[in-house]
Design a protein around this motif. Sequence first.
Motif, PDB file in Angstrom:
ATOM      1  N   LYS A 193      21.265  80.627  73.906  1.00 32.68           N
ATOM      2  CA  LYS A 193      19.832  80.891  73.973  1.00 32.68           C
ATOM      3  C   LYS A 193      19.581  82.390  74.114  1.00 32.68           C
ATOM      4  CE  LYS A 193      18.407  76.396  75.677  1.00 32.68           C
ATOM      5  NZ  LYS A 193      17.401  75.669  76.495  1.00 32.68           N
TER       6      LYS A 193
ATOM      7  N   LYS B 243      11.136  80.888  82.577  1.00 32.29           N
ATOM      8  CA  LYS B 243      12.355  80.110  82.790  1.00 32.29           C
ATOM      9  C   LYS B 243      12.212  78.682  82.273  1.00 32.29           C
ATOM     10  CE  LYS B 243      13.872  82.903  86.729  1.00 32.29           C
ATOM     11  NZ  LYS B 243      14.129  82.946  88.183  1.00 32.29           N
ATOM     12  N   LYS B 244      11.019  78.111  82.390  1.00 25.57           N
ATOM     13  CA  LYS B 244      10.779  76.778  81.830  1.00 25.57           C
ATOM     14  C   LYS B 244      10.862  76.803  80.310  1.00 25.57           C
ATOM     15  CE  LYS B 244       7.935  74.935  85.609  1.00 25.57           C
ATOM     16  NZ  LYS B 244       6.570  74.474  86.010  1.00 25.57           N
TER      17      LYS B 244
ATOM     18  N   ILE C  55      12.687  78.766  78.583  1.00 25.57           N
ATOM     19  CA  ILE C  55      14.104  78.873  78.221  1.00 25.57           C
ATOM     20  C   ILE C  55      14.760  77.490  78.201  1.00 25.57           C
ATOM     21  CG2 ILE C  55      16.349  79.765  78.969  1.00 25.57           C
ATOM     22  CD1 ILE C  55      14.813  82.216  80.079  1.00 25.57           C
ATOM     23  N   HIS C  56      14.351  76.611  79.127  1.00 26.31           N
ATOM     24  CA  HIS C  56      14.880  75.245  79.123  1.00 26.31           C
ATOM     25  C   HIS C  56      14.473  74.502  77.850  1.00 26.31           C
ATOM     26  CE1 HIS C  56      16.583  75.307  83.074  1.00 26.31           C
ATOM     27  NE2 HIS C  56      15.434  75.541  83.679  1.00 26.31           N
ATOM     28  N   GLU C  57      13.256  74.819  77.351  1.00 24.26           N
ATOM     29  CA  GLU C  57      12.682  74.050  76.251  1.00 24.26           C
ATOM     30  C   GLU C  57      13.028  74.604  74.874  1.00 24.26           C
ATOM     31  OE1 GLU C  57       8.546  74.273  77.112  1.00 24.26           O
ATOM     32  OE2 GLU C  57       8.713  73.174  79.017  1.00 24.26           O
ATOM     33  N   LYS C  58      13.295  75.918  74.789  1.00 20.82           N
ATOM     34  CA  LYS C  58      13.466  76.560  73.492  1.00 20.82           C
ATOM     35  C   LYS C  58      14.773  77.349  73.435  1.00 20.82           C
ATOM     36  CE  LYS C  58       8.449  77.211  73.002  1.00 20.82           C
ATOM     37  NZ  LYS C  58       8.247  76.418  71.771  1.00 20.82           N
ATOM     38  N   ASP C  59      15.232  77.604  72.230  1.00 24.20           N
ATOM     39  CA  ASP C  59      16.437  78.414  72.056  1.00 24.20           C
ATOM     40  C   ASP C  59      16.138  79.901  72.087  1.00 24.20           C
ATOM     41  OD1 ASP C  59      18.116  76.205  71.845  1.00 24.20           O
ATOM     42  OD2 ASP C  59      17.866  76.077  69.667  1.00 24.20           O
TER      43      ASP C  59
ATOM     44  N   SER D 148      19.602  84.871  87.300  1.00 30.11           N
ATOM     45  CA  SER D 148      19.361  83.455  87.009  1.00 30.11           C
ATOM     46  C   SER D 148      19.128  83.224  85.517  1.00 30.11           C
ATOM     47  CB  SER D 148      18.169  82.938  87.821  1.00 30.11           C
ATOM     48  OG  SER D 148      16.997  83.647  87.513  1.00 30.11           O
TER      49      SER D 148
ATOM     50  N   GLU E 213      21.648  81.111  81.615  1.00 28.91           N
ATOM     51  CA  GLU E 213      21.231  80.223  80.531  1.00 28.91           C
ATOM     52  C   GLU E 213      20.999  80.926  79.205  1.00 28.91           C
ATOM     53  OE1 GLU E 213      18.402  77.046  81.433  1.00 28.91           O
ATOM     54  OE2 GLU E 213      18.105  78.030  83.357  1.00 28.91           O
TER      55      GLU E 213
END
Length: 267
Positions: free
Chosen positions: A47, A220-221, A223-227, A252, A256
């Motif tokens: 990512k 940060k959310k 980043i969880h959802e998208k590349d 942090s 990811e």
Amino acid sequence: MKLFPTFASYRQVALTLIMGTVLIANPSFTHAEPDVIPQQPAGAITKKVAIVIDDFGNNMEGTAEMLKLPIPFTVAVMPFLPSTKQDAQLAHDRGLEVILHLPMEPVRGKKSWLGPGAITTDLSSEEIHKRIVAAIDDVPYAIGINNHMGSKATADERVMKILIEICKERNLILLDSRTTPKSLIGKIADSRGVPHADNQLFFDDLYTYSHINKQMVRLKKLIHEKDEVIAIGHVGPPGKKTAHVIHEAIPSIQKEATFVPISQMVK
């Protein structure tokens, strides 16, 4: 998600940039400048996060703190201002990418807030072309352009065709700051084969630590959802606060994603 800053917040940024009269006190920012940008942690991290910091060029608060961030990010420099060339040079010397932060007409607000050389919809096509070329030439090392304000200009087909044709001729990339959902940058850039990308989040459309921290949580959310995620912050009134929040979040985020310059995010 709030992608489009309020008129009031744009007015505050613009007035501070042009008049230089507003300074906001911030807690101390004490991390030391690194000798080198640290390597990403080992592992299959695919990512990407690109952070762009706007409004360099006018000796703004937070400039030094931003340039100390130990990550690759992109420096967006306004043209024809007192520290335009100095800030572009400092960024280049740090190995950072530089783009032109081009002042463009908003739907609401006074043209005087934009500063010198602004692109407005009442100008002739010849004058728009002349101003864009002059602005590009005024910012050393610029590899692309993003819009400062511009909610009216980026929705104007004639103006955007001129901008994008110049980018094509000069091999420049485009970042749409997304100050309006009516922007035509992506559509016209696609039709002309010009590499471009869209901002997804503003860190500091409000200047409080509370808001900037909330926006970091949103990043940060994403980043969880998208590349791939692109976010914009600013020097100026929120500069030191935004730099501090970004610095604290680096460890942090690096678990990811990889921090990259904007040139690695264009399509």
